[in-house]
Design an enzyme around this catalytic site. Structure first.
Site, PDB file in Angstrom:
ATOM      1  N   ASP A  66      -8.397   5.139  -1.727  1.00  0.00           N
ATOM      2  CA  ASP A  66      -7.887   3.931  -1.077  1.00  0.00           C
ATOM      3  C   ASP A  66      -7.899   2.804  -2.103  1.00  0.00           C
ATOM      4  O   ASP A  66      -8.955   2.282  -2.454  1.00  0.00           O
ATOM      5  CB  ASP A  66      -8.749   3.576   0.133  1.00  0.00           C
ATOM      6  CG  ASP A  66      -8.243   2.337   0.873  1.00  0.00           C
ATOM      7  OD1 ASP A  66      -7.276   1.706   0.409  1.00  0.00           O
ATOM      8  OD2 ASP A  66      -8.822   2.019   1.936  1.00  0.00           O
TER       9      ASP A  66
ATOM     10  N   CYS B  18       0.812  -1.216   0.000  1.00  0.00           N
ATOM     11  CA  CYS B  18       0.000   0.000   0.000  1.00  0.00           C
ATOM     12  C   CYS B  18       0.844   1.265   0.000  1.00  0.00           C
ATOM     13  O   CYS B  18       0.463   2.274  -0.595  1.00  0.00           O
ATOM     14  CB  CYS B  18      -0.953   0.012   1.192  1.00  0.00           C
ATOM     15  SG  CYS B  18      -0.150  -0.047   2.809  1.00  0.00           S
TER      16      CYS B  18
ATOM     17  N   HIS C 254      -1.801   0.590   7.211  1.00  0.00           N
ATOM     18  CA  HIS C 254      -2.383   0.842   5.901  1.00  0.00           C
ATOM     19  C   HIS C 254      -2.039   2.264   5.495  1.00  0.00           C
ATOM     20  O   HIS C 254      -1.765   3.120   6.354  1.00  0.00           O
ATOM     21  CB  HIS C 254      -3.897   0.640   5.920  1.00  0.00           C
ATOM     22  CG  HIS C 254      -4.527   0.631   4.564  1.00  0.00           C
ATOM     23  ND1 HIS C 254      -3.991  -0.050   3.495  1.00  0.00           N
ATOM     24  CD2 HIS C 254      -5.665   1.238   4.098  1.00  0.00           C
ATOM     25  CE1 HIS C 254      -4.756   0.130   2.433  1.00  0.00           C
ATOM     26  NE2 HIS C 254      -5.770   0.914   2.767  1.00  0.00           N
TER      27      HIS C 254
END
Length: 222
Positions: A99, A25, A81
């Site tokens: 996202d 991520c 994250h």
């Protein structure tokens, strides 16, 4: 893929699918910021973009509506994250969340993203409380680096297949500093709004806030 603002669905799809590597991520959000700026979706210098790392001391951070989940509610317990928040100066939806690992509309308005992803009404044990490191994208793009060492086990094998492109090296020559971004502790939380705002726009590692401050920070930003 649906979007929450006017514009081309094809543009959003391309931004989400062309470079995403599952479980990376931090690299995904790095290139997302570059692509949003280059495409004209964001300011050319990335000044309206913010990288947000989400984690806690336990490195067990519950997020809902995540693509990696095998549950109906999409919940995943990430060690950390990273997402991108865009603060647009014009439009009906000035605050958007990008996202790449979410199953929600892409991008999503910040308010609905917070509601659906963090589930504020769900009472978490204190050790699972989430904290947020906010870094201004132009600073992040200059200083972030990762040689992906965190994705290898003790025998040197990949725990998840890495991206095909070369690892990210910072402008100052650093080859790995991901741990400085995703290590987040309750003691790091800044309570003075002025100090926090200054740190976000000037410091390499930005500043850390708690969940109650997240929306307020972006709403009250000058």
């Amino acid at each position: 893929m649906a979007t929450s603002e006017s514009g081309s669905d094809q543009t959003s799809s391309a931004l989400s699918d062309s470079f995403r590597t599952p479980y990376y991520c931090e690299e995904n959000v790095y290139f997302l910021c570059k692509k949003l700026s280059a495409s004209g979706t964001a300011a050319a210098d990335g000044s309206d973009l913010f990288v947000v790392f989400i984690s806690n001391e336990k490195k067990q951070t519950p997020l809902w509506n995540q693509k990696a989940s095998k549950r109906a509610d999409g919940v995943v317990l990430w060690d950390y994250h990273a997402i991108c928040v865009q603060r647009k100066k014009e439009g009906d939806t000035p605050l958007l969340v990008w996202d790449l690992d979410s199953s929600l509309p892409y991008p999503s308005p910040l308010t609905s993203y917070v509601s659906e992803t963090f589930q504020p009404s769900f009472q978490l044990f204190s050790e699972y409380q989430r904290f947020y490191r906010i870094v201004h994208a132009p600073i992040f793009l200059r200083y972030f680096a990762s040689d992906r060492r965190h994705m290898k086990d003790s025998a040197g094998n990949w725990t998840a297949e890495p991206p095909k492109y070369e690892p990210i090296v910072a402008e100052d020559g650093a080859v790995h500093n991901l741990n400085e971004y995703n290590e987040i502790h309750a003691a790091d939380v800044m309570t003075n709004a002025g100090d926090f705002l200054n740190a976000v726009f000037t410091q390499r590692l930005g500043a850390v806030i708690n969940e109650n401050q997240l929306e307020e920070f972006f709403l009250k930003m000058p």
